[in-house]
Structure formats: structure tokens, C-alpha cells
Design a protein around this motif. Structure first.
Motif, PDB file in Angstrom:
ATOM      1  N   UNK B  12     -43.136 -45.329  11.242  1.00  0.00           N
ATOM      2  CA  UNK B  12     -42.743 -44.166  10.449  1.00  0.00           C
ATOM      3  C   UNK B  12     -43.988 -43.502   9.867  1.00  0.00           C
ATOM      4  N   UNK B  13     -44.119 -42.205  10.078  1.00  0.00           N
ATOM      5  CA  UNK B  13     -45.241 -41.458   9.515  1.00  0.00           C
ATOM      6  C   UNK B  13     -44.741 -40.104   9.010  1.00  0.00           C
ATOM      7  N   UNK B  14     -45.494 -39.543   8.089  1.00  0.00           N
ATOM      8  CA  UNK B  14     -45.176 -38.206   7.598  1.00  0.00           C
ATOM      9  C   UNK B  14     -45.887 -37.164   8.456  1.00  0.00           C
ATOM     10  N   UNK B  15     -45.237 -36.031   8.604  1.00  0.00           N
ATOM     11  CA  UNK B  15     -45.826 -34.964   9.398  1.00  0.00           C
ATOM     12  C   UNK B  15     -47.197 -34.596   8.848  1.00  0.00           C
ATOM     13  N   UNK B  16     -48.150 -34.437   9.755  1.00  0.00           N
ATOM     14  CA  UNK B  16     -49.506 -34.100   9.367  1.00  0.00           C
ATOM     15  C   UNK B  16     -50.419 -35.303   9.213  1.00  0.00           C
ATOM     16  N   UNK B  17     -49.830 -36.479   9.080  1.00  0.00           N
ATOM     17  CA  UNK B  17     -50.638 -37.703   8.973  1.00  0.00           C
ATOM     18  C   UNK B  17     -50.992 -38.229  10.362  1.00  0.00           C
ATOM     19  N   UNK B  18     -52.062 -39.016  10.443  1.00  0.00           N
ATOM     20  CA  UNK B  18     -52.388 -39.631  11.742  1.00  0.00           C
ATOM     21  C   UNK B  18     -51.389 -40.726  12.079  1.00  0.00           C
ATOM     22  N   UNK B  19     -51.204 -40.950  13.375  1.00  0.00           N
ATOM     23  CA  UNK B  19     -50.289 -42.003  13.808  1.00  0.00           C
ATOM     24  C   UNK B  19     -50.976 -42.918  14.800  1.00  0.00           C
ATOM     25  N   UNK B  20     -50.542 -44.174  14.793  1.00  0.00           N
ATOM     26  CA  UNK B  20     -51.000 -45.163  15.765  1.00  0.00           C
ATOM     27  C   UNK B  20     -49.807 -45.976  16.217  1.00  0.00           C
ATOM     28  N   UNK B  60     -51.505 -35.734  27.104  1.00  0.00           N
ATOM     29  CA  UNK B  60     -50.654 -34.582  26.793  1.00  0.00           C
ATOM     30  C   UNK B  60     -50.308 -34.525  25.318  1.00  0.00           C
ATOM     31  N   UNK B  61     -49.992 -33.304  24.848  1.00  0.00           N
ATOM     32  CA  UNK B  61     -49.472 -33.056  23.503  1.00  0.00           C
ATOM     33  C   UNK B  61     -50.399 -33.550  22.389  1.00  0.00           C
ATOM     34  N   UNK B  62     -51.700 -33.631  22.638  1.00  0.00           N
ATOM     35  CA  UNK B  62     -52.651 -34.038  21.612  1.00  0.00           C
ATOM     36  C   UNK B  62     -52.795 -35.535  21.416  1.00  0.00           C
ATOM     37  N   UNK B  63     -52.119 -36.318  22.238  1.00  0.00           N
ATOM     38  CA  UNK B  63     -52.236 -37.772  22.142  1.00  0.00           C
ATOM     39  C   UNK B  63     -53.504 -38.275  22.816  1.00  0.00           C
ATOM     40  N   UNK B  64     -53.981 -39.392  22.312  1.00  0.00           N
ATOM     41  CA  UNK B  64     -55.105 -40.081  22.913  1.00  0.00           C
ATOM     42  C   UNK B  64     -54.890 -41.578  22.772  1.00  0.00           C
ATOM     43  N   UNK B  65     -55.620 -42.355  23.546  1.00  0.00           N
ATOM     44  CA  UNK B  65     -55.486 -43.813  23.476  1.00  0.00           C
ATOM     45  C   UNK B  65     -56.853 -44.430  23.657  1.00  0.00           C
ATOM     46  N   UNK B  66     -57.050 -45.544  22.966  1.00  0.00           N
ATOM     47  CA  UNK B  66     -58.329 -46.235  23.026  1.00  0.00           C
ATOM     48  C   UNK B  66     -58.175 -47.579  23.705  1.00  0.00           C
ATOM     49  N   UNK B  67     -58.905 -47.760  24.784  1.00  0.00           N
ATOM     50  CA  UNK B  67     -58.902 -49.016  25.518  1.00  0.00           C
ATOM     51  C   UNK B  67     -59.947 -49.946  24.915  1.00  0.00           C
ATOM     52  N   UNK B  81     -49.544 -35.911  13.145  1.00  0.00           N
ATOM     53  CA  UNK B  81     -48.213 -36.058  13.743  1.00  0.00           C
ATOM     54  C   UNK B  81     -47.337 -34.826  13.493  1.00  0.00           C
ATOM     55  N   UNK B  82     -46.469 -34.554  14.467  1.00  0.00           N
ATOM     56  CA  UNK B  82     -45.470 -33.498  14.356  1.00  0.00           C
ATOM     57  C   UNK B  82     -44.077 -34.111  14.375  1.00  0.00           C
ATOM     58  N   UNK B  83     -43.124 -33.426  13.728  1.00  0.00           N
ATOM     59  CA  UNK B  83     -41.750 -33.915  13.755  1.00  0.00           C
ATOM     60  C   UNK B  83     -41.264 -34.052  15.196  1.00  0.00           C
ATOM     61  N   UNK B  84     -41.699 -33.153  16.055  1.00  0.00           N
ATOM     62  CA  UNK B  84     -41.279 -33.165  17.463  1.00  0.00           C
ATOM     63  C   UNK B  84     -41.855 -34.340  18.242  1.00  0.00           C
ATOM     64  N   UNK B  85     -42.779 -35.089  17.647  1.00  0.00           N
ATOM     65  CA  UNK B  85     -43.309 -36.289  18.298  1.00  0.00           C
ATOM     66  C   UNK B  85     -42.341 -37.470  18.189  1.00  0.00           C
ATOM     67  N   UNK B  86     -41.322 -37.326  17.392  1.00  0.00           N
ATOM     68  CA  UNK B  86     -40.346 -38.409  17.216  1.00  0.00           C
ATOM     69  C   UNK B  86     -39.672 -38.732  18.543  1.00  0.00           C
ATOM     70  N   UNK B  87     -39.823 -39.950  18.986  1.00  0.00           N
ATOM     71  CA  UNK B  87     -39.309 -40.363  20.299  1.00  0.00           C
ATOM     72  C   UNK B  87     -39.582 -41.847  20.467  1.00  0.00           C
ATOM     73  N   UNK B 109     -41.607 -48.622  21.320  1.00  0.00           N
ATOM     74  CA  UNK B 109     -41.740 -48.419  19.878  1.00  0.00           C
ATOM     75  C   UNK B 109     -41.162 -47.060  19.533  1.00  0.00           C
ATOM     76  N   UNK B 110     -40.239 -47.054  18.582  1.00  0.00           N
ATOM     77  CA  UNK B 110     -39.652 -45.792  18.131  1.00  0.00           C
ATOM     78  C   UNK B 110     -40.551 -45.177  17.078  1.00  0.00           C
ATOM     79  N   UNK B 111     -40.992 -43.974  17.332  1.00  0.00           N
ATOM     80  CA  UNK B 111     -41.805 -43.228  16.378  1.00  0.00           C
ATOM     81  C   UNK B 111     -40.917 -42.237  15.649  1.00  0.00           C
ATOM     82  N   UNK B 112     -40.945 -42.295  14.335  1.00  0.00           N
ATOM     83  CA  UNK B 112     -40.178 -41.369  13.512  1.00  0.00           C
ATOM     84  C   UNK B 112     -41.143 -40.618  12.615  1.00  0.00           C
ATOM     85  N   UNK B 113     -41.181 -39.302  12.770  1.00  0.00           N
ATOM     86  CA  UNK B 113     -42.055 -38.457  11.970  1.00  0.00           C
ATOM     87  C   UNK B 113     -41.191 -37.638  11.023  1.00  0.00           C
ATOM     88  N   UNK B 114     -41.426 -37.790   9.733  1.00  0.00           N
ATOM     89  CA  UNK B 114     -40.627 -37.089   8.725  1.00  0.00           C
ATOM     90  C   UNK B 114     -41.344 -35.840   8.241  1.00  0.00           C
TER      91      UNK B 114
END
Lengths: 115, 115
Positions: B12-20, B60-67, B81-87, B109-114
């Protein structure tokens, strides 16, 4: 380009009945996959085709599940007879070829409920 | 046994905050790593992949991943994070890329952006 098509989108059957799912991959994609996604789990491979030949069917319950890919294009997955534990979403995916460097494209899935 | 672990059922993250969204894997050799996203009643959509080279992969959509090979991790990140990233997000690995095998998925993992 058109995506991976699947039908039907939803199916409800009683246990011991039979059911068939259809998949049309992206045009030109040689590799086709069928995955089973049980609620709360990630997709699990059932069978992988390269053109019209089977590459991997090690996780396919062959006593009740069968699949074919005639002419190396469309594919059909069949369950006969169905069990309650077969309730899941069945996902079809395709990729350009079977090299893992090429990502897989997924269809919307068929949600099967066995009662 | 080869596997992928996503230790968090929900983030769970708030919109505008970073997510991992975290992912660790257990395979031998040098696997190919993927992230997919699934929206309700839709198939999985490819986000990004790591094959070789730079450990930070952009998708895509501004996501990145670190190996991180030493920690056998492939965490998904987004700076804002954007609300539309919830998935529902799935990490996946191709354990034998040279052989072109199908993907092994984590449980999601369910991501919920408020807002």
C-alpha cells in the motif's frame, strides 16, 4: 497488432463434464503456451508448443487434459472429465519464438468454474 | 527447486510516493527475469525484463527494476506512484533461457495506491 484472442471468457460446468478452450495467438508467433492460474497463485505452465509440436507438457495432467495446435496457429485445450480443483483461469500466451529473450504476450484468459 | 518468491501479498502506498514491489529468485545459472502486471479481467501485460548488462532496467509506464545477483533479487520500483498503478504484479523467471523454457511465476503482489 491484434493481441492473443481466447474464448470463451467465462465457463461454468459441473464436475465430470468436459470443456474446451480456444486460443488464437498473435500472427507469426511460433511459440504458444497454456498456463493455469489458480486464485491467489501465479500462472503455472501446462503445455508449450513450438509451431505444431509439443516442447514441454511435463505439468499437464494427461489423464484429463489434452491440447493440440493443428497447423501451428490456433490451439485448443480440453478438460475431460473436469474436477473441482480445475477451477482456475486458463491463460494462453504466445511469443515470436521459444527463446526466452522474447517476452510472452498473454490473452485475457478463460475463467472456468467447476461446481 | 527453482522458484520465485514475492514476500508481500499486498503493498500500500500513497499517490506520489515511491513504490517498491519485492522479488527474489532461486535458480541456477544466469536467469532472465521479468515483471508482468495484471489488471482485473485482463491478461498479463509485460512491463520489463532483465537479460544482461546494466543492473537497472527501465520499462513501461515509468517502472524500473534493479537486478542484484548477490542478493538474487529483482525488485520493481517507481519513483512516484499513480492511482492507476493499482493492480496485481507478478515477477517471473526463465530458468534456462538458452533452452527457451517457459516462465516460472511468483504468486503475485497486489499494489494499492491511494489518492
Amino acid at each position: 497488432e491484434a493481441g492473443v484472442a481466447q474464448s470463451p471468457r467465462y465457463k461454468i460446468i459441473e464436475k465430470r463434464q468436459s470443456v474446451a478452450f480456444w486460443c488464437n495467438p498473435i500472427s507469426g508467433h511460433a511459440t504458444l503456451y497454456w498456463y493455469q492460474q489458480i486464485l491467489g497463485q501465479g500462472p503455472k505452465l501446462l503445455i508449450q508448443f513450438q509451431n505444431n509440436g509439443v516442447v514441454d507438457d511435463s505439468q499437464l495432467p494427461k489423464d484429463r487434459f489434452s491440447a493440440e495446435r493443428l497447423k501451428g496457429v490456433d490451439s485448443t485445450l480440453k478438460i475431460q472429465p473436469a474436477k473441482l480443483e480445475d477451477s482456475a483461469v486458463y491463460l494462453c500466451a504466445s511469443s515470436v519464438t521459444d527463446r526466452a529473450i522474447y517476452e510472452q504476450y498473454f490473452g485475457p484468459g478463460t475463467r472456468l468454474t467447476v461446481t | 527447486a527453482q522458484s520465485v518468491a514475492q514476500p508481500e501479498d499486498q503493498v500500500n502506498v500513497a499517490e506520489g510516493n515511491p513504490l517498491t514491489v519485492k522479488c527474489t529468485y532461486s535458480v541456477s545459472g544466469n536467469p532472465y527475469l521479468f515483471w508482468y502486471v495484471q489488471y482485473p479481467n485482463r491478461g498479463l501485460q509485460f512491463l520489463l525484463k532483465y537479460i544482461t548488462g546494466d543492473n537497472l532496467v527501465k520499462g513501461s509506464y515509468g517502472f524500473e527494476a534493479e537486478f542484484n545477483k548477490s542478493q538474487t533479487s529483482f525488485h520493481l520500483k517507481k519513483p512516484s506512484a499513480l492511482v492507476s498503478d493499482s493492480a496485481l504484479y507478478f515477477c517471473a523467471v526463465s530458468p534456462l533461457p538458452q533452452a527457451g523454457t517457459a516462465l516460472i511465476f511468483g504468486k503475485g503482489t497486489t499494489l494499492s495506491v491511494s489518492s
